[in-house]
Structures are given as C-alpha cells and as structure tokens.
Enzyme design. Structure first.
Site, PDB file in Angstrom:
ATOM      1  N   ASN A  89       0.910  -1.080  -0.167  1.00  0.00           N
ATOM      2  CA  ASN A  89      -0.050   0.049  -0.137  1.00  0.00           C
ATOM      3  C   ASN A  89       0.855   1.099  -0.056  1.00  0.00           C
ATOM      4  O   ASN A  89       1.490   1.560   1.201  1.00  0.00           O
ATOM      5  CB  ASN A  89      -0.885  -0.055   1.236  1.00  0.00           C
ATOM      6  CG  ASN A  89      -1.719   1.176   1.351  1.00  0.00           C
ATOM      7  OD1 ASN A  89      -1.866   1.950   0.479  1.00  0.00           O
ATOM      8  ND2 ASN A  89      -2.688   1.172   2.401  1.00  0.00           N
ATOM      9  N   ARG A 103      -3.044  -2.028  -3.590  1.00  0.00           N
ATOM     10  CA  ARG A 103      -3.899  -1.323  -3.334  1.00  0.00           C
ATOM     11  C   ARG A 103      -3.839  -0.295  -4.041  1.00  0.00           C
ATOM     12  O   ARG A 103      -2.773   0.678  -4.138  1.00  0.00           O
ATOM     13  CB  ARG A 103      -3.770  -0.728  -1.639  1.00  0.00           C
ATOM     14  CG  ARG A 103      -5.003   0.271  -1.448  1.00  0.00           C
ATOM     15  CD  ARG A 103      -5.272   0.468  -0.096  1.00  0.00           C
ATOM     16  NE  ARG A 103      -6.383   1.471   0.177  1.00  0.00           N
ATOM     17  CZ  ARG A 103      -6.124   2.877   0.755  1.00  0.00           C
ATOM     18  NH1 ARG A 103      -5.229   3.471   1.128  1.00  0.00           N
ATOM     19  NH2 ARG A 103      -7.497   3.293   0.529  1.00  0.00           N
ATOM     20  N   HIS A 138     -13.069   3.096   0.138  1.00  0.00           N
ATOM     21  CA  HIS A 138     -12.845   1.814   1.282  1.00  0.00           C
ATOM     22  C   HIS A 138     -13.762   0.802   0.931  1.00  0.00           C
ATOM     23  O   HIS A 138     -14.133   0.116   1.594  1.00  0.00           O
ATOM     24  CB  HIS A 138     -13.586   2.720   2.647  1.00  0.00           C
ATOM     25  CG  HIS A 138     -12.867   3.627   3.092  1.00  0.00           C
ATOM     26  ND1 HIS A 138     -13.475   4.506   4.248  1.00  0.00           N
ATOM     27  CD2 HIS A 138     -11.425   3.935   3.449  1.00  0.00           C
ATOM     28  CE1 HIS A 138     -12.496   5.477   4.829  1.00  0.00           C
ATOM     29  NE2 HIS A 138     -11.432   4.909   4.143  1.00  0.00           N
ATOM     30  N   GLY A 147     -12.416   5.056  10.752  1.00  0.00           N
ATOM     31  CA  GLY A 147     -11.004   5.074  11.144  1.00  0.00           C
ATOM     32  C   GLY A 147     -10.485   6.752  11.056  1.00  0.00           C
ATOM     33  O   GLY A 147     -11.264   7.453  11.516  1.00  0.00           O
ATOM     34  N   ASN A 148      -9.371   6.726  10.599  1.00  0.00           N
ATOM     35  CA  ASN A 148      -8.977   8.244  10.292  1.00  0.00           C
ATOM     36  C   ASN A 148      -9.744   8.777   9.300  1.00  0.00           C
ATOM     37  O   ASN A 148     -10.433   9.776   9.296  1.00  0.00           O
ATOM     38  CB  ASN A 148      -7.601   8.181   9.957  1.00  0.00           C
ATOM     39  CG  ASN A 148      -6.858   9.735  10.502  1.00  0.00           C
ATOM     40  OD1 ASN A 148      -7.525  10.429  11.064  1.00  0.00           O
ATOM     41  ND2 ASN A 148      -5.600   9.705  10.541  1.00  0.00           N
ATOM     42  N   ARG A 177     -10.799  15.562   7.671  1.00  0.00           N
ATOM     43  CA  ARG A 177     -11.425  15.828   6.570  1.00  0.00           C
ATOM     44  C   ARG A 177     -13.103  16.381   7.248  1.00  0.00           C
ATOM     45  O   ARG A 177     -13.314  15.528   7.867  1.00  0.00           O
ATOM     46  CB  ARG A 177     -11.719  14.748   5.756  1.00  0.00           C
ATOM     47  CG  ARG A 177     -10.216  14.463   4.685  1.00  0.00           C
ATOM     48  CD  ARG A 177     -10.495  13.312   3.691  1.00  0.00           C
ATOM     49  NE  ARG A 177      -9.604  12.255   4.196  1.00  0.00           N
ATOM     50  CZ  ARG A 177      -9.424  10.925   3.557  1.00  0.00           C
ATOM     51  NH1 ARG A 177     -10.559  10.353   3.084  1.00  0.00           N
ATOM     52  NH2 ARG A 177      -8.690  10.156   4.349  1.00  0.00           N
ATOM     53  N   PHE A 202      -8.580   9.803  17.959  1.00  0.00           N
ATOM     54  CA  PHE A 202      -9.755   9.683  18.783  1.00  0.00           C
ATOM     55  C   PHE A 202      -9.419   9.426  20.213  1.00  0.00           C
ATOM     56  O   PHE A 202     -10.209  10.080  20.827  1.00  0.00           O
ATOM     57  CB  PHE A 202     -10.683   8.716  18.121  1.00  0.00           C
ATOM     58  CG  PHE A 202     -12.045   9.117  18.043  1.00  0.00           C
ATOM     59  CD1 PHE A 202     -12.453   9.663  16.766  1.00  0.00           C
ATOM     60  CD2 PHE A 202     -12.889   8.898  19.214  1.00  0.00           C
ATOM     61  CE1 PHE A 202     -14.016  10.125  16.772  1.00  0.00           C
ATOM     62  CE2 PHE A 202     -14.146   9.382  19.128  1.00  0.00           C
ATOM     63  CZ  PHE A 202     -14.533  10.004  18.001  1.00  0.00           C
ATOM     64  N   ARG A 203      -8.225   8.853  20.726  1.00  0.00           N
ATOM     65  CA  ARG A 203      -7.893   8.902  21.895  1.00  0.00           C
ATOM     66  C   ARG A 203      -7.857  10.102  22.496  1.00  0.00           C
ATOM     67  O   ARG A 203      -8.103  10.263  23.649  1.00  0.00           O
ATOM     68  CB  ARG A 203      -6.814   7.749  21.972  1.00  0.00           C
ATOM     69  CG  ARG A 203      -7.241   6.501  21.920  1.00  0.00           C
ATOM     70  CD  ARG A 203      -5.984   5.730  21.592  1.00  0.00           C
ATOM     71  NE  ARG A 203      -5.338   5.926  20.208  1.00  0.00           N
ATOM     72  CZ  ARG A 203      -4.533   4.993  19.416  1.00  0.00           C
ATOM     73  NH1 ARG A 203      -4.097   3.767  20.011  1.00  0.00           N
ATOM     74  NH2 ARG A 203      -4.468   5.683  18.383  1.00  0.00           N
ATOM     75  N   GLU A 238      -7.768  -5.047   5.452  1.00  0.00           N
ATOM     76  CA  GLU A 238      -7.870  -4.642   4.106  1.00  0.00           C
ATOM     77  C   GLU A 238      -6.718  -5.543   3.314  1.00  0.00           C
ATOM     78  O   GLU A 238      -6.736  -6.039   2.116  1.00  0.00           O
ATOM     79  CB  GLU A 238      -7.835  -3.471   3.848  1.00  0.00           C
ATOM     80  CG  GLU A 238      -9.013  -2.469   4.026  1.00  0.00           C
ATOM     81  CD  GLU A 238      -8.817  -1.005   4.510  1.00  0.00           C
ATOM     82  OE1 GLU A 238      -8.302  -0.606   5.508  1.00  0.00           O
ATOM     83  OE2 GLU A 238      -9.101  -0.165   3.284  1.00  0.00           O
TER      84      GLU A 238
HETATM   85  P1  ADP Z   1      -6.797   4.619   8.874  1.00  0.00           P
HETATM   86  O1  ADP Z   1      -6.436   3.531   8.292  1.00  0.00           O
HETATM   87  O2  ADP Z   1      -7.904   5.327   8.304  1.00  0.00           O
HETATM   88  O3  ADP Z   1      -5.516   5.483   9.003  1.00  0.00           O
HETATM   89  P2  ADP Z   1      -7.498   3.368  11.323  1.00  0.00           P
HETATM   90  O4  ADP Z   1      -8.535   2.459  10.923  1.00  0.00           O
HETATM   91  O5  ADP Z   1      -6.259   2.775  11.672  1.00  0.00           O
HETATM   92  O6  ADP Z   1      -7.125   4.432  10.340  1.00  0.00           O
HETATM   93  O7  ADP Z   1      -8.156   4.522  12.669  1.00  0.00           O
HETATM   94  C1  ADP Z   1      -7.163   5.302  13.150  1.00  0.00           C
HETATM   95  C2  ADP Z   1      -8.197   5.846  14.217  1.00  0.00           C
HETATM   96  O8  ADP Z   1      -8.387   4.951  15.176  1.00  0.00           O
HETATM   97  C3  ADP Z   1      -7.490   6.962  14.968  1.00  0.00           C
HETATM   98  O9  ADP Z   1      -8.312   8.125  15.168  1.00  0.00           O
HETATM   99  C4  ADP Z   1      -7.210   6.331  16.410  1.00  0.00           C
HETATM  100  O10 ADP Z   1      -7.067   7.511  17.308  1.00  0.00           O
HETATM  101  C5  ADP Z   1      -8.413   5.377  16.467  1.00  0.00           C
HETATM  102  N1  ADP Z   1      -8.078   4.461  17.661  1.00  0.00           N
HETATM  103  C6  ADP Z   1      -7.342   3.542  17.472  1.00  0.00           C
HETATM  104  N2  ADP Z   1      -7.503   2.921  18.951  1.00  0.00           N
HETATM  105  C7  ADP Z   1      -8.182   3.564  19.451  1.00  0.00           C
HETATM  106  C8  ADP Z   1      -8.868   3.237  20.810  1.00  0.00           C
HETATM  107  N3  ADP Z   1      -8.187   2.405  21.581  1.00  0.00           N
HETATM  108  N4  ADP Z   1      -9.895   3.880  21.284  1.00  0.00           N
HETATM  109  C9  ADP Z   1     -10.455   5.010  20.323  1.00  0.00           C
HETATM  110  N5  ADP Z   1      -9.812   5.329  18.903  1.00  0.00           N
HETATM  111  C10 ADP Z   1      -8.792   4.522  18.618  1.00  0.00           C
END
Ligand code: ADP
Length: 383
Positions: free
Chosen positions: A9, A74, A163, A193-194, A224, A265-266, A366
């Site tokens: 990817n 990807r 996605h 996710g992000n 975004r 998000f944390r 994925e």
């Molecule tokens: P992407 O693949 O789109 O970059 P992910 O699916 O890995 O994203 O998700 C990332 C998001 O998940 C981030 O905002 C992160 O803070 C959140 N995240 C990961 N672990 C936790 C958790 N334990 N509690 C809350 N949010 C979480």
C-alpha cells in the site's frame, strides 16, 4: 514456489507492506516505511521497497528465493473501468496513471509502488485491487450528482465511493457471524478510522455509500470535513482562497483536527472528558453526522438486519458505538452496555440477545482481502 502473497500500500510518503498467507489469513511480516523522500530516509519508492525487502529478509523470508504467488497492490481510484482485481500490465499502468486526474493525491503514489515492485519482482503476477471497485454498481440514483449531465460526463463526475475493500470484507463476515444466508441480509457498515465512510448493503450488493467523487464526502473524519454546502467553496473562492488553499483546508485542517486540534480519537476523547468545549462540540458534530447517515440508510434499506462498526475508532471506541445508536429502541436497535464494553478484539455481536437488529464489531483486514483477491487473480494466470 511459496504460498505467500506480498501486499503493498504505497502512499505519497509511505509504504505499508505485509506478507500474508491468504487462505489461513496469517500475517508473516508487516511493516511501514515512512518519510520517503526526506533526508536520511529512502529517497523514493524503489528505495523504500528495497528497505522493506531487507526487513522481510531479516524476518527469515528471502522474497527472491521464496517465489511469491502474487503481489497485491492497493490502488485508490479505479474510475469507471476497473471494478475487479486486475492483473497489472503496462497498459493497466497507463490507465491508472490516467486516473490520477480523478485522484491526484493517491493514484500517482500507488503507481510509483507498482512500478518499483514490478521492476524488483519481475517474475511475479502483480494485481491491482481498487478501493472504488465494490461500489462500481451503485444504483444510478445513488451514484448521480444532480448537475448538468454534460458537465458530469465531460469531467467524470459521479459518486465512486472508497474504502470498498474494507466494506466488502466486513459485510462478507456478517452473515457468517449471524449464521444467515447472505442474500437475505440488509446491513449498514460503518468504517470509522482516520478516514471514515458508511455503506448500505442489501444482500451483499452496496446500494449507497457516504464517500463520493472523492474520499472527502460524507462523515466527519480525522482531518477531513465530510459533507458541506458547496456554496461555501464558491464563497471562499470569491474571498480569495485558491484551489490549493481549499484542498488543504478540507483535507488536512478540517474534521476533528480542524474543530478541536486533535485527529487521534483517543486524544479527542481525553479532551472531551477533561471538559474541553471545542472537543465536545467536535464529538457532537461527528456523532450528529454519523447518526444522520445511519438514519438515511435504514430508510433506504427498508430496515436493517445488522449494523457493524469497523476500523480504528469503530473497533475501539465504546463511547462512539453507544452514542451512535442511543435512543433507537423503537427501531429495534440497541447496544448492550456490557457486551459493548468487553475488552474483546475479535468479531462479535454487541446488541442484546434476541434483539431485532444485530449490532456488531468486526475488525477490518484490508491487507488480507487484497491478498486473497491477488491470489485468486494470479491462480487464473498461465505460468
Ligand atoms: P486509517 O487506516 O484510516 O489511518 P485506522 O482504522 O487505523 O485509520 O484508525 C485510526 C483511528 O482509530 C485514530 O483516530 C485512532 O485514534 C483511533 N483509535 C485507535 N485505537 C483507539 C482506541 N483504543 N480508542 C479510540 N480510538 C482509537
């Protein structure tokens, strides 16, 4: 030949790699090479791939000697023409390059990864797996923007959806988990996710999704904006902002980070608990948008059998899952507080036993989906 597939990817400045056994789903080696192009880091994607191969060799897998079944790549945008995993040829490369018009941030980086990998692993089938593919068959009413069709046709403007690999993979698990015939299951999948997107899937076929012409439409995301009034862009244009300014504003400085200063998000949740009012508003806007899509998709589907949370936030945030579906008992939708809060990692049901609508958490994968698709295409190829 080994039975392994390498999944790549390639982003603009990063390369994620994973060596996968597609049937068992076992991941043998996984890693991320970041900061491509920066001083003291790999100069380009080819150098990043060489570094990845060294890391894979250090874990005991000499890719050249091993013989891979396939390399799965990807690719974000498949346009109108690519709607299934596709064996990469020079011609396919040129088409992916042409599609960079529609995905200027993503497709050129994906292509650099493909070209480097084909140069380094010439004897192996390379397969492109497109993020848009699953949504290719969206019904016309869901994929069409209400604009002049001549303009839409000239510029390729329609809702493509993204996605897709994740939505398809997760939606495929749900009927198995519920022991139901896939053809009879109406479901909503929330990939949070992000980046974040929602989809409505009837009997395995997507009928709507929240991302559109680009991955900017729909839900509020880490950085975004998701949906906004297009009149805002015209207003900001007249106020002197350039296309590049607007791109940066909407893709990088909006969403949770734009509103509250944190896209993780944390971190956002900790700020909410500490009483930060910007973070509280950002959380409220995030949920408001999410619930709006859930409501829309319930109606489009004529009721859902399952609502599934996936990706980083969806898999981990107990609060988001509870708040997204709060107060919906009259629709047969409820989250069991104990099941929701259980510290499990695997796919599971979090609605109360016997609830009319199953609410689930299903970890997305994925890379595994790409590995399986690549293995399948490669199997159909002559040696
Ligand atoms: P992407 O693949 O789109 O970059 P992910 O699916 O890995 O994203 O998700 C990332 C998001 O998940 C981030 O905002 C992160 O803070 C959140 N995240 C990961 N672990 C936790 C958790 N334990 N509690 C809350 N949010 C979480």
């Amino acid at each position: 030949m080994s039975d392994l597939v390498l999944v790549l990817n390639s982003g603009s400045s990063s390369l994620k790699y994973q060596l996968v056994q597609p049937e068992s789903g076992e991941s043998r080696v996984a890693g991320l090479i970041g900061r491509i192009g920066e001083p003291e880091y790999p100069a380009d994607h080819e150098a990043a791939l060489v570094a990845a191969f060294e890391a894979i060799a250090a874990a005991g897998y000499d890719l050249a000697a091993l013989g891979l079944r396939a390399v799965g790549h990807r690719v974000v945008h498949g346009g109108d023409q690519f709607y299934r995993p596709t064996l990469v040829t020079d011609e396919v490369e040129r088409e992916i390059e042409r599609l960079a018009e529609l995905a200027p941030l993503h497709n050129p980086a994906n292509l650099r990864g493909i070209r480097s990998a084909r140069a380094l692993l010439p004897g192996v089938p390379h397969v492109a797996v497109f993020d848009t593919a699953f949504f290719h068959g969206l019904p016309a009413a869901a994929r069409t923007y209400a604009i002049d069709p001549a303009v839409a046709a000239r510029y390729g403007i329609r809702r493509y959806g993204f996605h897709g690999t994740s939505h398809e993979y997760v939606a495929g698990q749900v009927p198995q988990l519920l022991d139901r015939d896939p053809a009879t299951v109406n479901q909503i999948v929330l990939h949070l996710g992000n980046g974040a997107s929602a989809s409505a899937i009837a009997g395995g076929r997507p009928i709507d999704t929240s991302m559109g012409f680009t991955p900017l439409e729909g839900l509020v995301m880490g950085t975004r904006s998701g949906d906004l009034d297009p009149g805002i862009l015209l207003h900001l244009d007249r106020a002197g902002m350039t296309a590049a300014d607007l791109d940066a504003l909407l893709n990088q400085h909006s969403g949770l980070r734009g509103m509250a200063g944190a896209n993780d998000f944390r971190e956002l949740s900790a700020m909410v608990e500490a009483g930060d009012s910007a973070a509280q508003l950002a959380y409220a806007v995030y949920l408001h948008r999410l619930r709006r899509y859930i409501g829309a998709y319930l109606i489009e589907l004529g009721g859902a059998d399952a609502i599934t949370f996936t990706a980083g936030v969806g898999e981990n945030s107990v609060a988001v899952r509870a708040d997204a579906l709060a107060g919906l008992d009259r629709f047969g939708i409820a989250v069991d507080p104990e099941r929701n809060a259980a510290p499990a990692r695997s796919a599971r049901v979090i609605s109360p036993a016997g609830a009319p609508v199953a609410v689930l958490v299903v970890p997305t994968d994925e890379e595994l989906a790409i590995a399986r698709a690549a293995a399948e295409v490669a199997t159909g190829q002559p040696d």
